[in-house]
Design a protein around this motif. Structure first.
Motif, short mmCIF file in Angstrom:
data_model
loop_
_atom_site.label_atom_id
_atom_site.label_comp_id
_atom_site.label_asym_id
_atom_site.label_seq_id
_atom_site.Cartn_x
_atom_site.Cartn_y
_atom_site.Cartn_z
N HIS A 167 0.88 -1.04 0.04
CA HIS A 167 0.04 0.05 -0.11
C HIS A 167 0.90 1.25 0.08
N ASP A 168 1.08 2.02 -1.07
CA ASP A 168 2.04 3.04 -1.35
C ASP A 168 1.46 4.21 -0.77
N ALA A 169 2.53 5.41 -0.86
CA ALA A 169 2.14 6.57 -0.36
C ALA A 169 0.78 7.05 -0.92
N HIS A 170 0.62 6.78 -2.13
CA HIS A 170 -0.75 7.39 -2.78
C HIS A 170 -1.84 6.55 -2.47
N GLY A 171 -1.72 5.57 -1.81
CA GLY A 171 -2.93 4.68 -1.40
C GLY A 171 -3.37 3.59 -2.56
N PHE A 172 -2.30 3.32 -3.40
CA PHE A 172 -2.78 2.39 -4.57
C PHE A 172 -2.24 1.12 -3.98
N GLN A 173 -2.94 -0.13 -4.47
CA GLN A 173 -2.47 -1.23 -3.70
C GLN A 173 -1.51 -2.07 -4.99
N GLY A 174 -0.74 -2.71 -4.14
CA GLY A 174 0.02 -3.88 -5.38
C GLY A 174 0.23 -5.17 -4.46
N GLY A 175 1.18 -5.87 -5.01
CA GLY A 175 1.49 -7.00 -4.18
C GLY A 175 2.74 -7.93 -4.81
N ILE A 176 3.37 -8.53 -3.95
CA ILE A 176 4.40 -9.71 -4.42
C ILE A 176 3.90 -10.79 -4.02
N SER A 177 3.82 -11.73 -4.92
CA SER A 177 3.21 -13.24 -4.57
C SER A 177 4.13 -14.10 -5.23
N LEU A 178 4.55 -15.12 -4.48
CA LEU A 178 5.39 -16.12 -4.61
C LEU A 178 4.70 -17.40 -4.59
N ALA A 179 5.03 -18.43 -5.28
CA ALA A 179 4.44 -19.51 -5.18
C ALA A 179 5.33 -20.91 -5.73
N GLY A 180 4.86 -22.04 -5.30
CA GLY A 180 5.61 -23.37 -5.67
C GLY A 180 4.80 -24.34 -5.18
N GLU A 181 5.44 -25.62 -5.61
CA GLU A 181 4.43 -26.91 -5.25
C GLU A 181 4.23 -27.08 -3.79
N ARG A 182 5.22 -26.83 -2.96
CA ARG A 182 5.21 -26.97 -1.56
C ARG A 182 6.12 -25.82 -0.96
N ILE A 183 5.72 -24.96 0.20
CA ILE A 183 6.49 -24.05 0.53
C ILE A 183 6.60 -24.30 2.14
N GLU A 184 7.65 -24.35 2.67
CA GLU A 184 8.13 -24.59 4.15
C GLU A 184 8.79 -23.21 4.72
N MET A 185 8.41 -22.47 5.43
CA MET A 185 9.15 -21.32 5.79
C MET A 185 9.02 -21.19 7.46
N THR A 186 10.16 -20.96 8.11
CA THR A 186 10.08 -20.43 9.50
C THR A 186 9.80 -19.06 9.86
N PRO A 187 9.23 -18.65 10.81
CA PRO A 187 8.57 -17.40 11.18
C PRO A 187 9.89 -16.26 10.75
N ARG A 188 11.06 -16.90 10.93
CA ARG A 188 12.10 -15.72 10.66
C ARG A 188 12.42 -15.58 9.19
N VAL A 189 12.14 -16.70 8.46
CA VAL A 189 12.22 -16.54 7.23
C VAL A 189 11.09 -15.77 6.42
N ARG A 190 9.98 -15.95 7.01
CA ARG A 190 8.72 -15.12 6.70
C ARG A 190 8.94 -13.56 6.77
N ARG A 191 9.36 -13.19 8.00
CA ARG A 191 9.89 -12.03 8.15
C ARG A 191 11.01 -11.55 7.28
N ALA A 192 11.77 -12.24 7.00
CA ALA A 192 12.92 -11.64 5.99
C ALA A 192 12.24 -11.42 4.62
N ILE A 193 11.52 -12.32 4.44
CA ILE A 193 10.75 -12.31 2.75
C ILE A 193 9.73 -11.03 2.76
N HIS A 194 9.16 -10.86 4.21
CA HIS A 194 8.41 -9.76 3.99
C HIS A 194 9.13 -8.38 3.75
N LEU A 195 10.36 -8.29 4.55
CA LEU A 195 11.32 -7.03 4.28
C LEU A 195 11.66 -7.17 2.70
#
Length: 245
Positions: free
Chosen positions: A131-159
């Protein structure tokens, strides 16, 4: 705390530090993809989110998506019912695809979207809403067959997603036709008058054009920038420095 997690987090920060030096969107795309592939992601997309009823294709900034998926997705109108997209409009928090709340009113269509995504090798995914400074929406979407992430990795991918969005927006805005302009001179003219609050009729009189021609220039500008209406187009054109006040 695993060594693999620590390594991924260090590599994420190294990638973030290096994004500012990249000027080609394809370099940004490859750099991001090479890292997230280590978490099991086979595909990703960075996109603006248009309004329901519009197509996602013209709004994509960067993507490594399965062959044929985007054209099929736009052709059958999946965007209107995609539960991941719908959730992006409601939250600023990153989420796994399987964490999206159930919506009974959209259940059959939403189920079809996700089943067909799975058939294209996207059985699981993770999304970072923007959600940028102008209020417009966007997104980063990542996908695969199976995903396994620890909470720390999830936070890293968020950043990482937040910085990836900025790099994608910056490099795709620069990566234009010769002359550095996305819009034609006339398209910039009519948008400049729209930015001043002029009506189409007033703009037509000032430029010596028909109202229909002014409408065509506005429609072309919306298509090129990937926006949904004239107000949105003006704000994006200002942000991209296509026009100035």
């Amino acid at each position: 705390m695993s060594d693999a997690d620590d390594a991924f987090i260090r590599q994420s920060f190294d990638l973030i530090d290096g994004l500012d030096s990249l000027s080609d969107p394809l370099d940004v795309q490859k750099t991001i993809f090479d890292l997230v592939a280590r978490c099991g992601f086979s595909y990703f997309a960075i996109t603006r989110l248009p309004q329901p009823g519009e197509r996602i294709g013209p709004n994509l900034l960067l993507s490594v998506w399965p062959e044929g998926w985007l054209s099929h997705y736009d052709r059958v109108g999946h965007y209107r019912h995609d539960p991941v997209v719908r959730h992006c409009f409601r939250t600023t928090e990153p989420f796994a695809w399987n964490e999206v709340p159930h919506e009974p009113d959209h259940a059959p269509q939403a189920r079809r979207v996700m089943e067909e995504a799975r058939e294209h090798g996207m059985g699981a995914g993770y999304c970072v809403p923007i959600h940028d400074a102008h209020g417009f929406q966007g997104g980063i979407s990542l996908a695969g067959e199976r995903i396994e992430m620890t909470p720390r990795v999830r936070r890293a991918i968020h950043l990482l997603g937040l910085y990836a969005w900025s790099a994608a927006a910056r490099t795709t805005a620069r990566h234009r036709k010769p002359g550095g302009r996305l819009l034609s001179a006339r398209e910039r003219d009519v948008l400049s008058f729209a930015a001043q609050g002029r009506t189409r009729e007033e703009t037509a009189d000032l430029l010596g054009l028909s109202v229909e021609t002014v409408s065509t220039y506005l429609r072309n500008a919306r298509s090129k920038i990937g926006t949904r209406n004239t107000t949105h187009t003006v704000i994006e054109a200002l942000r991209l420095r296509e026009i100035v006040l």
